[in-house]
Write a protein that holds these residues in place. Structure first.
Motif, PDB file in Angstrom:
ATOM      1  N   GLU A   1       1.362  10.253 -10.925  1.00 34.83           N
ATOM      2  CA  GLU A   1       1.175   9.360 -12.075  1.00 34.83           C
ATOM      3  C   GLU A   1       2.494   9.124 -12.795  1.00 34.83           C
ATOM      4  O   GLU A   1       2.783   8.000 -13.235  1.00 34.83           O
TER       5      GLU A   1
ATOM      6  N   SER B   1      -2.699  16.511  -2.660  1.00 36.99           N
ATOM      7  CA  SER B   1      -3.032  15.960  -3.973  1.00 36.99           C
ATOM      8  C   SER B   1      -2.070  14.863  -4.414  1.00 36.99           C
ATOM      9  O   SER B   1      -2.500  13.798  -4.885  1.00 36.99           O
TER      10      SER B   1
ATOM     11  N   VAL C   1      -2.648  11.751  -2.255  1.00 33.07           N
ATOM     12  CA  VAL C   1      -3.859  11.025  -2.639  1.00 33.07           C
ATOM     13  C   VAL C   1      -3.628  10.268  -3.941  1.00 33.07           C
ATOM     14  O   VAL C   1      -4.031   9.098  -4.092  1.00 33.07           O
ATOM     15  N   GLU C   2      -2.988  10.915  -4.898  1.00 28.47           N
ATOM     16  CA  GLU C   2      -2.740  10.289  -6.196  1.00 28.47           C
ATOM     17  C   GLU C   2      -1.871   9.043  -6.054  1.00 28.47           C
ATOM     18  O   GLU C   2      -2.191   7.969  -6.589  1.00 28.47           O
TER      19      GLU C   2
ATOM     20  N   THR D   1      -1.324   7.281  -3.342  1.00 26.77           N
ATOM     21  CA  THR D   1      -2.034   6.274  -2.561  1.00 26.77           C
ATOM     22  C   THR D   1      -3.020   5.515  -3.431  1.00 26.77           C
ATOM     23  O   THR D   1      -3.112   4.278  -3.370  1.00 26.77           O
ATOM     24  N   HIS D   2      -3.774   6.221  -4.253  1.00 24.41           N
ATOM     25  CA  HIS D   2      -4.773   5.576  -5.115  1.00 24.41           C
ATOM     26  C   HIS D   2      -4.110   4.608  -6.081  1.00 24.41           C
ATOM     27  O   HIS D   2      -4.567   3.461  -6.253  1.00 24.41           O
ATOM     28  N   LEU D   3      -3.035   5.040  -6.714  1.00 25.84           N
ATOM     29  CA  LEU D   3      -2.380   4.214  -7.727  1.00 25.84           C
ATOM     30  C   LEU D   3      -1.757   2.950  -7.127  1.00 25.84           C
ATOM     31  O   LEU D   3      -1.953   1.845  -7.644  1.00 25.84           O
TER      32      LEU D   3
ATOM     33  N   LEU E   1      -2.255   1.692  -3.985  1.00 25.02           N
ATOM     34  CA  LEU E   1      -3.221   0.911  -3.206  1.00 25.02           C
ATOM     35  C   LEU E   1      -4.049   0.000  -4.114  1.00 25.02           C
ATOM     36  O   LEU E   1      -4.424  -1.112  -3.718  1.00 25.02           O
ATOM     37  N   THR E   2      -4.338   0.456  -5.312  1.00 23.08           N
ATOM     38  CA  THR E   2      -5.077  -0.380  -6.266  1.00 23.08           C
ATOM     39  C   THR E   2      -4.339  -1.694  -6.524  1.00 23.08           C
ATOM     40  O   THR E   2      -4.936  -2.781  -6.518  1.00 23.08           O
TER      41      THR E   2
ATOM     42  N   LYS F   1      -4.374  -3.957  -3.326  1.00 25.03           N
ATOM     43  CA  LYS F   1      -5.648  -4.670  -3.159  1.00 25.03           C
ATOM     44  C   LYS F   1      -5.711  -5.877  -4.088  1.00 25.03           C
ATOM     45  O   LYS F   1      -6.184  -6.959  -3.701  1.00 25.03           O
TER      46      LYS F   1
ATOM     47  N   LEU G   1      -9.013   5.053   5.303  1.00 25.27           N
ATOM     48  CA  LEU G   1      -8.515   3.960   4.469  1.00 25.27           C
ATOM     49  C   LEU G   1      -8.090   2.764   5.311  1.00 25.27           C
ATOM     50  O   LEU G   1      -8.239   1.608   4.880  1.00 25.27           O
TER      51      LEU G   1
ATOM     52  N   TYR H   1      -9.607  -0.921   4.258  1.00 24.84           N
ATOM     53  CA  TYR H   1      -8.775  -1.934   3.602  1.00 24.84           C
ATOM     54  C   TYR H   1      -8.090  -2.922   4.537  1.00 24.84           C
ATOM     55  O   TYR H   1      -7.370  -3.807   4.067  1.00 24.84           O
TER      56      TYR H   1
END
Length: 261
Positions: A67, A112, A115-116, A118-120, A122-123, A126, A165, A169
């Protein structure tokens, strides 16, 4: 001009990614713990390729490090076209004989933080309908490894996560690749305290060059593959053993091979 963010960029595969992408005219965001190594590489790549290189000195074993990286990137209003989650490390030895905090830090960095990040990112990808992600797994992700038990388990997670994923996606115009190298020129043996293992020290037979791993990965990404196993035929054999032999037999054989003297 596209921008790539690379974790673990100061050495090994991460550094090779930085050098190759600089040649391909990418701007770079390089993340690692070693500020001096990052600054040295930054100066070199900016001078040779006339690109922009941002350095972020960050320890990914710290909770919510991903983050913090994302916020710093957004402060500069940068869209990351290619995210390369390369940072990771291992630890060799009997599980209960090894330092517990190091094992937990390994899970934080290898899983961890990956994943964090990638989530941030990748959002955003998209939302934009474009983007690419390379998550560095390992051939170790294909079977349990006694004496590298936590490491292999983290890489199995990365492989499964990334392939899932990829399927989720691909219809959004996003490419996601699990990169699974075998033994590669890097600081992995030193950090994992694996240098005294037979064949690991002073023997480069079967040890891939980081530059070759990177080129194979980028080629696989261009083809929209879900995963790629790099290296020679030996690595292909390793990842397919479970198709032909019982898992118990395989792990028993690995235990004998990797057993500490």
């Amino acid at each position: 001009m596209k921008t790539a963010l690379i974790t673990g960029a100061s050495s090994g595969i991460g550094k090779a990614f930085a050098q190759e992408l600089a040649q391909r005219n990418y701007n770079l965001i390089m993340v690692a713990r070693s500020k001096s190594l990052l600054l040295e590489l930054q100066e070199k790549l900016q001078s040779e390729y006339s690109i922009k290189v941002k350095v972020i000195c960050q320890d990914l074993s710290i909770s919510h490090a991903g983050e913090a990286i994302f916020k710093e990137v957004k402060q500069d209003n940068i869209f990351v076209d290619l995210l390369i989650n390369n940072a990771g490390f291992g630890d060799y030895g009997r599980f209960i004989d090894r330092d517990l905090q190091k094992q937990l830090n390994m899970i934080q960095v290898n899983i961890s933080a990956l994943v964090e990040l990638t989530h941030l990112f990748l959002t955003e990808m998209k939302q934009e309908g474009k983007g690419e992600i390379i998550n560095v797994s390992s051939i170790a992700g294909y079977q349990p490894l006694p004496y590298l038990s936590v490491y292999a388990a983290t890489k199995a997670f990365v492989l499964s996560f990334s392939e899932a994923l990829w399927a989720e996606y691909k219809s959004y115009g996003i490419k996601i690749l699990a990169l699974c190298p075998g033994p590669t020129e890097s600081k992995f043996p030193e950090v994992a305290e694996f240098t005294n293992f037979p064949g690991m020290e002073g023997n480069q037979n079967g040890i891939a060059k980081a530059e070759d791993v990177v080129k194979n990965a980028l080629s696989a990404l261009e083809k929209s593959q879900a995963n790629v196993v790099t290296g020679g035929i030996g690595n292909q054999i390793v990842v397919n053993l479970s198709r032909f032999f019982p898992r118990e037999l395989i792990v028993k054989g690995i235990e004998k091979q990797f057993r500490q003297n």
